[in-house]
Design an enzyme around this catalytic site. Sequence first.
Site, PDB file in Angstrom:
ATOM      1  N   ARG A   1       4.378   7.044   6.065  1.00 43.62           N
ATOM      2  CA  ARG A   1       3.223   6.311   6.606  1.00 43.62           C
ATOM      3  C   ARG A   1       3.405   5.957   8.077  1.00 43.62           C
ATOM      4  NH1 ARG A   1       3.708   0.363   3.709  1.00 43.62           N
ATOM      5  NH2 ARG A   1       2.436  -0.357   5.445  1.00 43.62           N
TER       6      ARG A   1
ATOM      7  N   ASN B   1      -0.807   1.328   0.613  1.00 45.13           N
ATOM      8  CA  ASN B   1      -0.162   1.946   1.784  1.00 45.13           C
ATOM      9  C   ASN B   1       1.123   2.652   1.352  1.00 45.13           C
ATOM     10  OD1 ASN B   1      -2.163   0.505   3.079  1.00 45.13           O
ATOM     11  ND2 ASN B   1      -0.801  -1.171   3.641  1.00 45.13           N
ATOM     12  N   ASP B   2       1.966   1.910   0.635  1.00 43.17           N
ATOM     13  CA  ASP B   2       3.203   2.535   0.167  1.00 43.17           C
ATOM     14  C   ASP B   2       2.942   3.467  -1.005  1.00 43.17           C
ATOM     15  OD1 ASP B   2       5.347   1.784   1.836  1.00 43.17           O
ATOM     16  OD2 ASP B   2       5.125  -0.271   1.133  1.00 43.17           O
TER      17      ASP B   2
ATOM     18  N   ARG C   1       2.525 -11.677   4.017  1.00 44.35           N
ATOM     19  CA  ARG C   1       3.694 -10.828   4.332  1.00 44.35           C
ATOM     20  C   ARG C   1       4.743 -11.689   5.024  1.00 44.35           C
ATOM     21  NH1 ARG C   1      -0.634  -6.743   5.473  1.00 44.35           N
ATOM     22  NH2 ARG C   1      -0.098  -4.830   4.366  1.00 44.35           N
TER      23      ARG C   1
ATOM     24  N   HIS D   1       3.332  -0.808   9.835  1.00 45.56           N
ATOM     25  CA  HIS D   1       3.256  -2.263   9.843  1.00 45.56           C
ATOM     26  C   HIS D   1       2.735  -2.797  11.167  1.00 45.56           C
ATOM     27  CE1 HIS D   1       5.844  -1.618   6.318  1.00 45.56           C
ATOM     28  NE2 HIS D   1       4.975  -2.470   5.847  1.00 45.56           N
TER      29      HIS D   1
ATOM     30  N   GLU E   1       3.388  -0.292  -5.941  1.00 50.46           N
ATOM     31  CA  GLU E   1       3.325   0.519  -4.722  1.00 50.46           C
ATOM     32  C   GLU E   1       4.309   1.679  -4.749  1.00 50.46           C
ATOM     33  OE1 GLU E   1       4.014  -1.952  -1.276  1.00 50.46           O
ATOM     34  OE2 GLU E   1       5.639  -3.041  -2.231  1.00 50.46           O
TER      35      GLU E   1
ATOM     36  N   ARG F   1       4.411 -13.102  -0.756  1.00 46.45           N
ATOM     37  CA  ARG F   1       5.246 -11.957  -1.133  1.00 46.45           C
ATOM     38  C   ARG F   1       6.659 -12.206  -0.624  1.00 46.45           C
ATOM     39  NH1 ARG F   1       3.983  -6.019   0.975  1.00 46.45           N
ATOM     40  NH2 ARG F   1       4.699  -6.833   2.956  1.00 46.45           N
TER      41      ARG F   1
ATOM     42  N   CYS G   1      -4.148  -4.845  -2.451  1.00 45.97           N
ATOM     43  CA  CYS G   1      -3.976  -5.474  -1.137  1.00 45.97           C
ATOM     44  C   CYS G   1      -3.620  -4.480  -0.039  1.00 45.97           C
ATOM     45  CB  CYS G   1      -2.930  -6.585  -1.213  1.00 45.97           C
ATOM     46  SG  CYS G   1      -1.300  -5.994  -1.662  1.00 45.97           S
TER      47      CYS G   1
HETATM   48  C1  PEP Z   1       1.143  -1.729   0.771  1.00 46.00           C
HETATM   49  O1  PEP Z   1       2.166  -1.041   0.758  1.00 46.00           O
HETATM   50  O2  PEP Z   1       0.001  -1.292   0.516  1.00 46.00           O
HETATM   51  C2  PEP Z   1       1.222  -3.160   1.107  1.00 46.00           C
HETATM   52  C3  PEP Z   1       0.190  -3.958   0.963  1.00 46.00           C
HETATM   53  O3  PEP Z   1       2.396  -3.615   1.620  1.00 46.00           O
HETATM   54  P1  PEP Z   1       2.878  -3.300   3.131  1.00 46.00           P
HETATM   55  O4  PEP Z   1       1.754  -2.623   3.835  1.00 46.00           O
HETATM   56  O5  PEP Z   1       3.251  -4.601   3.727  1.00 46.00           O
HETATM   57  O6  PEP Z   1       4.050  -2.413   2.897  1.00 46.00           O
HETATM   58 MG    MG Z   2       4.088  -2.029   0.813  1.00 46.82          MG
END
Ligand code: PEP
Ligand code: MG
Length: 537
Positions: free
Chosen positions: A458, A447-448, A290, A185, A424, A326, A495
């Site tokens: 991650r 990402n998740d 976010r 993050h 995710e 979100r 996203c």
């Molecule tokens: C993700 O997990 O891809 C996402 C967009 O949310 P974050 O990166 O805030 O966990």
């Molecule tokens: Mg995420």
Amino acid sequence: MKLAGRPLCPGVALGPIHVLPEAEKPGKNAPKGTPAEELERLELGRQRALDRVNGQQSAALEKLGKEEADIFRLHALMLEDRDLLETVRCAVRAGACAEDSVREAGETFAAAFRALEDPYLRERAADVEEVSRLWREALSGNLGRLELGKPAILCTGEIAPGELIALEREKVLGLVVERMASDSHAAILTRAMALPTVVGLVPRMDWEGAFAALDGETGELYVTPEEKVRDRLMEKAQAQRKIQTELVAFRDRPACTRDGRVVSVCANIAAPEEAALARREGAQGVGLFRTEFLCLNKEQCPGEEEQIALYRRALEAMEGRRVVIRTLDIGGDKCPPWLEAGRGENPALGLRGIRLSLKQPELFRLQLRAILRAAPYGKAALMFPLVSSAQEVRAARALLERCRAELEAEGLPAGEVEVGVMIETPAAALMAGELAKEADFFSIGTNDLTQYTLAMDRQDPELDGMYDPHHPAVLELIRRTVEEGHRHGRRVALCGQLGADRSMTKTLLQMGVDELSVPVGEVLELKAHVSTLDLSE
Ligand code: PEP
Ligand code: MG
């Protein structure tokens, strides 16, 4: 001296280095000595904080006036307040660490102020928080850690998302961080701030004040570079500025491929101010707001009215374009100081996202009410993070409807919002058909999704290069999600950071992804890139 780090965020920075001291560790810390030694340390820290506040008071009196100086006089009085001092000392005598005792007492006193009727006294909560922060910084030798006198390239071992938000952006030319994973993050925020960043280099105290040149695209850092290196990077910075100017042509055009597919290119934001920037960069909406970043470095979760004001600012800045808010994705690596939950043994698999919201309905209710009340100021949608079952979505929607009914009963306006689900977790991707019946749209968080599909943290810099969103298993889950979403007539956005990876744009669009939402600084380049693609080839 040339050092080769890993590139994280492109851009060139030239200027003096400032090495940040190590940050305070959140949570419970062991005392550094016996209670008597801790008490001594506590007093020393208080004196340092007091000296600083007195200095601020004199400076304010000289430059601004009596009214402004009074703010600091109040801070000095708070640092002398007998009740506050006794509460802190009592905790230290009972064996707690000085920093933790100051933080906890600060939270208790701030909460007491916040509960008062008088609006003036209520606002003093923020002053107690400020005093507590200063005292803690003084204790850990970090006084003014994030206060930058002049623009500099910051070098640090680690930096938390909350600290990044607290930085004055115009004073940070670039960033060198020893430990930061590419999809963490903190990394997301550096990209959102378009901060040229290199990771994987260990900062040295003797760099302090030295002139340096940093290239966020190649990962190179030059400390006291030769003239020819300096000139080359200056030219590169100039060329990048020129490209940015040329890209402006794409600002007011929709993103359309050569074979005529219109794609929505939206922005990911972490603060309402970024919405104005997103609009200026030609984003067709905000695909991911976010909201947790609004409360990470606060001592208290923002109240309903404060949240309404924040969402309203983002909605108004987007001038009728959709803003997907979100709901709080806290827990795990994003634990604000006021949150007790979400710090389990295995935080990425613990109480996070929608799970935490459903476990703390009061907190969730507060946000849902704020979103509904802000909705009439623009085109709002909301979405839930880290969903892994249809049951979670049903429970969250039921609470949303209860909030709507409450607002109606109170005579307060509540706007219409679409409700989306983030895909995710592998469970959500595999159950996309079921989830599509509960959701108005999907947004794939790659990402998740990568983290949980590959079982790779991650946040772990040691996994950089292995943590791979291009992995066929991740791509297969994306493909299935789009297919199932479309089968049920749902729009599917993406996203996660993969959306900004231009080597993947064509594949994602060929899979049918309807919208790509990327960091603000990537919007124009992505729009330009989409216009070069032919999906039929
Ligand atoms: C993700 O997990 O891809 C996402 C967009 O949310 P974050 O990166 O805030 O966990
Ligand atoms: Mg995420």
